[in-house]
Design an enzyme around this catalytic site. Structure first.
Site, PDB file in Angstrom:
ATOM      1  N   CYS A 105      52.730  78.017  14.198  1.00  0.00           N
ATOM      2  CA  CYS A 105      51.457  78.435  13.608  1.00  0.00           C
ATOM      3  C   CYS A 105      51.723  79.029  12.222  1.00  0.00           C
ATOM      4  O   CYS A 105      52.498  79.976  12.096  1.00  0.00           O
ATOM      5  CB  CYS A 105      50.810  79.476  14.512  1.00  0.00           C
ATOM      6  SG  CYS A 105      49.465  80.381  13.743  1.00  0.00           S
ATOM      7  N   CYS A 109      44.508  79.666   9.027  1.00  0.00           N
ATOM      8  CA  CYS A 109      43.256  78.931   9.250  1.00  0.00           C
ATOM      9  C   CYS A 109      42.125  79.834   9.735  1.00  0.00           C
ATOM     10  O   CYS A 109      40.958  79.513   9.533  1.00  0.00           O
ATOM     11  CB  CYS A 109      43.475  77.808  10.256  1.00  0.00           C
ATOM     12  SG  CYS A 109      45.041  76.981  10.035  1.00  0.00           S
ATOM     13  N   THR A 196      46.277  86.835  14.628  1.00  0.00           N
ATOM     14  CA  THR A 196      47.234  85.925  14.011  1.00  0.00           C
ATOM     15  C   THR A 196      47.507  86.313  12.562  1.00  0.00           C
ATOM     16  O   THR A 196      46.567  86.488  11.777  1.00  0.00           O
ATOM     17  CB  THR A 196      46.671  84.488  14.068  1.00  0.00           C
ATOM     18  OG1 THR A 196      46.602  84.099  15.437  1.00  0.00           O
ATOM     19  CG2 THR A 196      47.533  83.505  13.298  1.00  0.00           C
ATOM     20  N   GLU A 262      51.344  87.441  16.059  1.00  0.00           N
ATOM     21  CA  GLU A 262      50.114  88.091  16.511  1.00  0.00           C
ATOM     22  C   GLU A 262      50.396  89.577  16.658  1.00  0.00           C
ATOM     23  O   GLU A 262      51.512  89.960  17.018  1.00  0.00           O
ATOM     24  CB  GLU A 262      49.615  87.549  17.857  1.00  0.00           C
ATOM     25  CG  GLU A 262      48.962  86.182  17.776  1.00  0.00           C
ATOM     26  CD  GLU A 262      49.964  85.060  17.725  1.00  0.00           C
ATOM     27  OE1 GLU A 262      51.080  85.237  18.280  1.00  0.00           O
ATOM     28  OE2 GLU A 262      49.675  84.019  17.107  1.00  0.00           O
ATOM     29  N   HIS A 297      36.825  76.409  13.602  1.00  0.00           N
ATOM     30  CA  HIS A 297      38.181  76.718  14.049  1.00  0.00           C
ATOM     31  C   HIS A 297      38.650  75.772  15.161  1.00  0.00           C
ATOM     32  O   HIS A 297      39.841  75.474  15.256  1.00  0.00           O
ATOM     33  CB  HIS A 297      38.244  78.180  14.510  1.00  0.00           C
ATOM     34  CG  HIS A 297      39.622  78.744  14.466  1.00  0.00           C
ATOM     35  ND1 HIS A 297      40.466  78.571  13.394  1.00  0.00           N
ATOM     36  CD2 HIS A 297      40.335  79.459  15.374  1.00  0.00           C
ATOM     37  CE1 HIS A 297      41.624  79.158  13.642  1.00  0.00           C
ATOM     38  NE2 HIS A 297      41.573  79.688  14.841  1.00  0.00           N
ATOM     39  N   TYR A 301      42.362  72.998  15.195  1.00  0.00           N
ATOM     40  CA  TYR A 301      43.483  72.827  16.121  1.00  0.00           C
ATOM     41  C   TYR A 301      44.186  71.489  15.977  1.00  0.00           C
ATOM     42  O   TYR A 301      45.157  71.204  16.695  1.00  0.00           O
ATOM     43  CB  TYR A 301      43.034  73.125  17.559  1.00  0.00           C
ATOM     44  CG  TYR A 301      42.995  74.606  17.760  1.00  0.00           C
ATOM     45  CD1 TYR A 301      41.975  75.360  17.188  1.00  0.00           C
ATOM     46  CD2 TYR A 301      44.003  75.275  18.423  1.00  0.00           C
ATOM     47  CE1 TYR A 301      41.961  76.727  17.298  1.00  0.00           C
ATOM     48  CE2 TYR A 301      43.984  76.648  18.537  1.00  0.00           C
ATOM     49  CZ  TYR A 301      42.968  77.368  17.966  1.00  0.00           C
ATOM     50  OH  TYR A 301      42.969  78.734  18.063  1.00  0.00           O
ATOM     51  N   CYS A 303      46.080  71.312  13.821  1.00  0.00           N
ATOM     52  CA  CYS A 303      47.413  71.853  13.516  1.00  0.00           C
ATOM     53  C   CYS A 303      48.403  71.517  14.625  1.00  0.00           C
ATOM     54  O   CYS A 303      49.579  71.271  14.378  1.00  0.00           O
ATOM     55  CB  CYS A 303      47.356  73.360  13.313  1.00  0.00           C
ATOM     56  SG  CYS A 303      47.061  74.291  14.846  1.00  0.00           S
ATOM     57  N   GLU A 451      48.270  79.815  22.806  1.00  0.00           N
ATOM     58  CA  GLU A 451      47.278  79.840  21.740  1.00  0.00           C
ATOM     59  C   GLU A 451      46.357  78.627  21.867  1.00  0.00           C
ATOM     60  O   GLU A 451      45.153  78.717  21.635  1.00  0.00           O
ATOM     61  CB  GLU A 451      47.997  79.835  20.389  1.00  0.00           C
ATOM     62  CG  GLU A 451      47.318  80.639  19.312  1.00  0.00           C
ATOM     63  CD  GLU A 451      46.241  79.894  18.588  1.00  0.00           C
ATOM     64  OE1 GLU A 451      46.272  78.653  18.647  1.00  0.00           O
ATOM     65  OE2 GLU A 451      45.383  80.550  17.987  1.00  0.00           O
TER      66      GLU A 451
HETATM   67  C1  LIG Z   1      48.256  83.290  20.290  1.00  0.00           C
HETATM   68  C2  LIG Z   1      46.844  83.716  20.063  1.00  0.00           C
HETATM   69  C3  LIG Z   1      46.376  83.894  18.774  1.00  0.00           C
HETATM   70  C4  LIG Z   1      45.084  84.337  18.534  1.00  0.00           C
HETATM   71  N1  LIG Z   1      44.661  84.559  17.246  1.00  0.00           N
HETATM   72  C5  LIG Z   1      43.453  85.145  17.028  1.00  0.00           C
HETATM   73  C6  LIG Z   1      43.037  85.506  15.710  1.00  0.00           C
HETATM   74  O1  LIG Z   1      43.739  85.293  14.730  1.00  0.00           O
HETATM   75  N2  LIG Z   1      41.837  86.092  15.538  1.00  0.00           N
HETATM   76  C7  LIG Z   1      41.021  86.339  16.583  1.00  0.00           C
HETATM   77  O2  LIG Z   1      39.948  86.887  16.366  1.00  0.00           O
HETATM   78  N3  LIG Z   1      41.381  86.027  17.847  1.00  0.00           N
HETATM   79  C8  LIG Z   1      42.568  85.434  18.091  1.00  0.00           C
HETATM   80  N4  LIG Z   1      42.945  85.099  19.371  1.00  0.00           N
HETATM   81  C9  LIG Z   1      42.079  85.524  20.463  1.00  0.00           C
HETATM   82  C10 LIG Z   1      41.377  84.433  21.247  1.00  0.00           C
HETATM   83  O3  LIG Z   1      40.227  84.002  20.566  1.00  0.00           O
HETATM   84  C11 LIG Z   1      41.091  85.052  22.627  1.00  0.00           C
HETATM   85  O4  LIG Z   1      42.328  85.145  23.318  1.00  0.00           O
HETATM   86  C12 LIG Z   1      40.097  84.259  23.427  1.00  0.00           C
HETATM   87  O5  LIG Z   1      38.825  84.330  22.849  1.00  0.00           O
HETATM   88  C13 LIG Z   1      40.049  84.757  24.878  1.00  0.00           C
HETATM   89  O6  LIG Z   1      39.803  86.124  24.907  1.00  0.00           O
HETATM   90  P1  LIG Z   1      40.742  87.072  25.796  1.00  0.00           P
HETATM   91  O7  LIG Z   1      42.138  86.816  25.429  1.00  0.00           O
HETATM   92  O8  LIG Z   1      40.193  88.432  25.688  1.00  0.00           O
HETATM   93  O9  LIG Z   1      40.577  86.540  27.281  1.00  0.00           O
HETATM   94  P2  LIG Z   1      39.344  86.748  28.231  1.00  0.00           P
HETATM   95  O10 LIG Z   1      38.082  86.672  27.438  1.00  0.00           O
HETATM   96  O11 LIG Z   1      39.548  87.932  29.067  1.00  0.00           O
HETATM   97  O12 LIG Z   1      39.433  85.432  29.115  1.00  0.00           O
HETATM   98  C14 LIG Z   1      40.208  85.318  30.297  1.00  0.00           C
HETATM   99  C15 LIG Z   1      39.430  84.451  31.299  1.00  0.00           C
HETATM  100  O13 LIG Z   1      38.219  85.112  31.667  1.00  0.00           O
HETATM  101  C16 LIG Z   1      37.096  84.266  31.462  1.00  0.00           C
HETATM  102  N5  LIG Z   1      35.983  85.132  31.034  1.00  0.00           N
HETATM  103  C17 LIG Z   1      35.948  85.964  29.958  1.00  0.00           C
HETATM  104  N6  LIG Z   1      34.766  86.601  29.901  1.00  0.00           N
HETATM  105  C18 LIG Z   1      34.053  86.172  30.953  1.00  0.00           C
HETATM  106  C19 LIG Z   1      32.746  86.471  31.432  1.00  0.00           C
HETATM  107  N7  LIG Z   1      31.953  87.350  30.804  1.00  0.00           N
HETATM  108  N8  LIG Z   1      32.329  85.829  32.537  1.00  0.00           N
HETATM  109  C20 LIG Z   1      33.120  84.945  33.177  1.00  0.00           C
HETATM  110  N9  LIG Z   1      34.357  84.617  32.769  1.00  0.00           N
HETATM  111  C21 LIG Z   1      34.823  85.234  31.670  1.00  0.00           C
HETATM  112  C22 LIG Z   1      37.541  83.281  30.383  1.00  0.00           C
HETATM  113  O14 LIG Z   1      36.807  82.069  30.431  1.00  0.00           O
HETATM  114  C23 LIG Z   1      39.011  83.089  30.744  1.00  0.00           C
HETATM  115  O15 LIG Z   1      39.136  82.126  31.753  1.00  0.00           O
HETATM  116  C24 LIG Z   1      44.220  84.596  19.629  1.00  0.00           C
HETATM  117  C25 LIG Z   1      44.679  84.396  20.940  1.00  0.00           C
HETATM  118  C26 LIG Z   1      45.977  83.970  21.163  1.00  0.00           C
HETATM  119  C27 LIG Z   1      46.444  83.792  22.577  1.00  0.00           C
HETATM  120  S1  SF4 Z   2      44.615  76.645  13.497  1.00  0.00           S
HETATM  121 FE1  SF4 Z   2      46.732  76.414  14.191  1.00  0.00          FE
HETATM  122  S2  SF4 Z   2      48.090  76.917  12.480  1.00  0.00           S
HETATM  123 FE2  SF4 Z   2      46.016  77.575  11.980  1.00  0.00          FE
HETATM  124  S3  SF4 Z   2      45.995  79.729  12.505  1.00  0.00           S
HETATM  125 FE3  SF4 Z   2      45.218  78.634  14.329  1.00  0.00          FE
HETATM  126  S4  SF4 Z   2      47.023  78.115  15.591  1.00  0.00           S
HETATM  127 FE4  SF4 Z   2      47.735  78.810  13.583  1.00  0.00          FE
END
Ligand SMILES: Cc1cc2nc3c(=O)[nH]c(=O)nc-3n(C[C@H](O)[C@H](O)[C@H](O)COP(=O)(O)OP(=O)(O)OC[C@H]3O[C@@H](n4cnc5c(N)ncnc54)[C@H](O)[C@@H]3O)c2cc1C
Ligand code: SF4
Length: 525
Positions: A105, A109, A196, A262, A297, A301, A303, A451
């Site tokens: 990554c 983006c 990220t 992250e 966004h 992906y 990417c 991710e």
């Molecule tokens: C490597 C990585 C990089 C990331 N980078 C960024 C970033 O740069 N900026 C950013 O803003 N975010 C980033 N994210 C965050 C990403 O958008 C969130 O991980 C994602 O939206 C899921 O949220 P959560 O991790 O809180 O999981 P949760 O929301 O807790 O989800 C876990 C499970 O619960 C379910 N769930 C959640 N809420 C409910 C509900 N109300 N009812 C029923 N089911 C539910 C989901 O469907 C899922 O199956 C990143 C995540 C990762 C893993």
């Molecule tokens: S789109 Fe791909 S390379 Fe860009 S920030 Fe997200 S995971 Fe990283």
């Protein structure tokens, strides 16, 4: 004075790395405060990945730069507002290329997609509410273009009890919120999770993470903060096998040069002056922002297909070193990996080609196809990873360390027994296997697998959007007509019923694909 506002124009990867020095950030990793993240061996590979975006802009400006409509100078494509479907497509091409070059990554983006979503959303808030957010955003973009800076997008709150709205949480800080106001600006508190490239950015844009009701008005906040603003603490996220980057040698890391990043961003009374506030209390637009951001966004992906290209190459290479490359099932598995990878690319790039203008003039990619792309991404890289491990063999999980390979007593024995084909150097075979480990079990599996699953929303979030856009009534009507239940006088009449997704599908291409190379964004003076 923060360093971000005084930064000279950044051209090269080396300039970029220099720009991160001396910011006195509060960063914790393994319970210790990191004095200079740039020199930390675990953090540095993630910085190198962002530096690669600047270096690509130097070697391939047609791919990685645009002419800024604000300054008239070339700037990173990661700072571009898309003014045509072609601009959206070119973002995807740059993303695939960088995935190929880094195998991870490259972190830029989220900010790019946040800018593009905010460009149209601020325009529409101003239309509805008489606010001045759009002009502020354009002024902010101009500032970012002047320095050619890196901007991170901070959307995901820690969220506490997922069944409750922000204002219903037992602890009001589970979502980032405004805690104080003055005539000059606001103070925010809360935390953003999984951010990220946040340490590797110069600025962060803080955004709400979900739809909101009027009771959540203190949570409906969008603002830009310099990464080194007072009141921000960063806690670095551990990655599988991350300490290998701090060991001597380069073999065990698998990809010693590049990684993602992250961190958790804890905001404690962080001040945002008015000029950097782009939404404050307009709860009705929080959902629009989240949807538009995720639309951009989820097709970003693409990417992963660049990273997938590396994994397919590694699988083919290890098969060659193992002497299995001519077996039909190996060839077939490589075909399957390529098919899966191009399936992701096909839907992502199609979403961009099917872009359409918003009222602000900025183009947005197709929502249905972006969600289909991201939904593929939640599954197909796992299958690609499984196939790569299949071709690599069990050594991907049992290989001795680099130290043992170089050991005066056992090193020679290990190199003898770990050889594949006689004409392939043992170390080359082991390096490729470590790379596969890195991408499917180690540091870069964070970006390639987890991710892929959760980034830009967990799988269910895409299914909700696909369900919203799938136009079942229209599809049922098609079936009823052919089954002889409904009658239509002529087939042309059906074309008049096209709305939403199908209106986009059947919109003639020349209308939807106006090329502008990012030079003009409608609404520019
Ligand atoms: C490597 C990585 C990089 C990331 N980078 C960024 C970033 O740069 N900026 C950013 O803003 N975010 C980033 N994210 C965050 C990403 O958008 C969130 O991980 C994602 O939206 C899921 O949220 P959560 O991790 O809180 O999981 P949760 O929301 O807790 O989800 C876990 C499970 O619960 C379910 N769930 C959640 N809420 C409910 C509900 N109300 N009812 C029923 N089911 C539910 C989901 O469907 C899922 O199956 C990143 C995540 C990762 C893993
Ligand atoms: S789109 Fe791909 S390379 Fe860009 S920030 Fe997200 S995971 Fe990283």
């Amino acid at each position: 004075m923060n360093t971000a506002t005084t930064q000279a124009f950044i051209r090269t990867g080396a300039d970029y790395i220099d720009s991160l020095r001396g910011r006195d950030l509060t960063v914790y990793l393994f319970g210790e405060k990191v004095t200079e993240p740039v020199d930390h061996p675990i953090i540095r590979p993630s910085i190198n990945a962002v530096a690669a975006t600047y270096d690509l802009a130097q070697t391939h400006p047609e791919l990685a730069t645009v002419i800024s409509p604000f300054t008239g100078e070339p700037v990173s494509r990661f700072l571009s507002i898309c003014a045509s479907a072609q601009d959206l497509v070119n973002q995807n091409k740059m993303q695939r290329r960088l995935g190929q070059l880094t195998g991870t990554c490259f972190q830029r983006c989220v900010g790019m997609d946040a800018f593009n979503a905010l460009y149209s959303v601020t325009f529409e808030i101003d239309e509805a509410c008489g606010t001045v957010y759009h002009d502020r955003l354009r002024a902010f973009l101009t500032e970012m273009h002047r320095g050619n800076l890196v901007v991170g997008g901070a959307m995901t709150d820690t969220k506490g009890d997922r069944s409750l709205a922000p204002h219903q949480q037992a602890d009001p800080d589970m979502f980032v919120r405004v805690t104080r106001r003055s005539a000059d600006g606001i103070w925010i508190s809360g935390a953003k999770a999984h951010q990220t490239g946040c340490l590797n950015s110069h600025w962060l844009i803080v955004m709400p993470t979900m739809r909101m009701s009027p009771e959540d008005s203190d949570y409906a906040i969008v603002g830009a903060v310099p990464v080194d603003a007072p009141g921000i603490t960063y806690v670095y996220g551990r990655q599988s096998c991350d300490t290998r980057s701090a060991e001597n040698g380069t073999l065990d890391a698998g990809n010693a040069r590049y990684s993602g990043q992250e961190a958790m961003v804890i905001l404690q009374d962080v001040f945002i002056p008015n000029r950097y506030i782009f939404m404050d209390g307009q709860t009705a637009f929080a959902g629009m922002l989240v949807e538009r951001f995720t639309t951009y966004h989820r097709r970003s992906y693409v990417c992963k297909t660049g990273v997938g290209d590396v994994l397919i190459g590694a699988a083919a290479q290890v098969a060659e070193y193992n002497g299995t490359d001519r077996a039909s099932h190996i060839k077939d598995k490589l075909v399957e990996m390529t098919h899966l990878n191009e399936t992701i690319y096909g839907t992502g790039i199609a979403s961009s080609y099917q872009g359409r203008p918003t009222r602000s003039g900025a183009y947005i990619c197709d929502d249905m196809l972006a969600n289909v792309c991201k939904h593929h991404v939640t599954k197909l890289p796992y299958e690609l990873g499984r196939l790569a491990q299949d071709l690599a063999g069990g050594l991907v999980a049992t290989m001795p360390s680099e130290i043992d390979l170089n050991h005066p007593q056992i090193g020679a024995l290990l190199r003898k027994y770990l050889r594949g084909r006689a004409d392939a150097p043992t170390e080359a075979r082991l390096r490729i296997i470590r790379l596969i480990e890195n991408m499917t079990l180690g540091r870069n599996a964070v970006g390639y697998l987890t991710e892929s699953l959760h980034g830009a929303g967990s799988p269910q979030a895409q299914r909700v959007q696909i369900a919203r856009a799938m136009q079942l009534e229209y599809r049922k009507r098609l079936a009823r007509i052919l089954a002889g239940i409904d009658e239509v006088e002529d087939s042309g009449a059906l074309a008049d019923e096209l709305t939403d997704y199908f209106a986009e599908v059947f919109r003639p291409q020349e209308v939807s694909s106006r090329s502008s190379n990012g030079v003009q964004v409608a609404g520019d003076a």
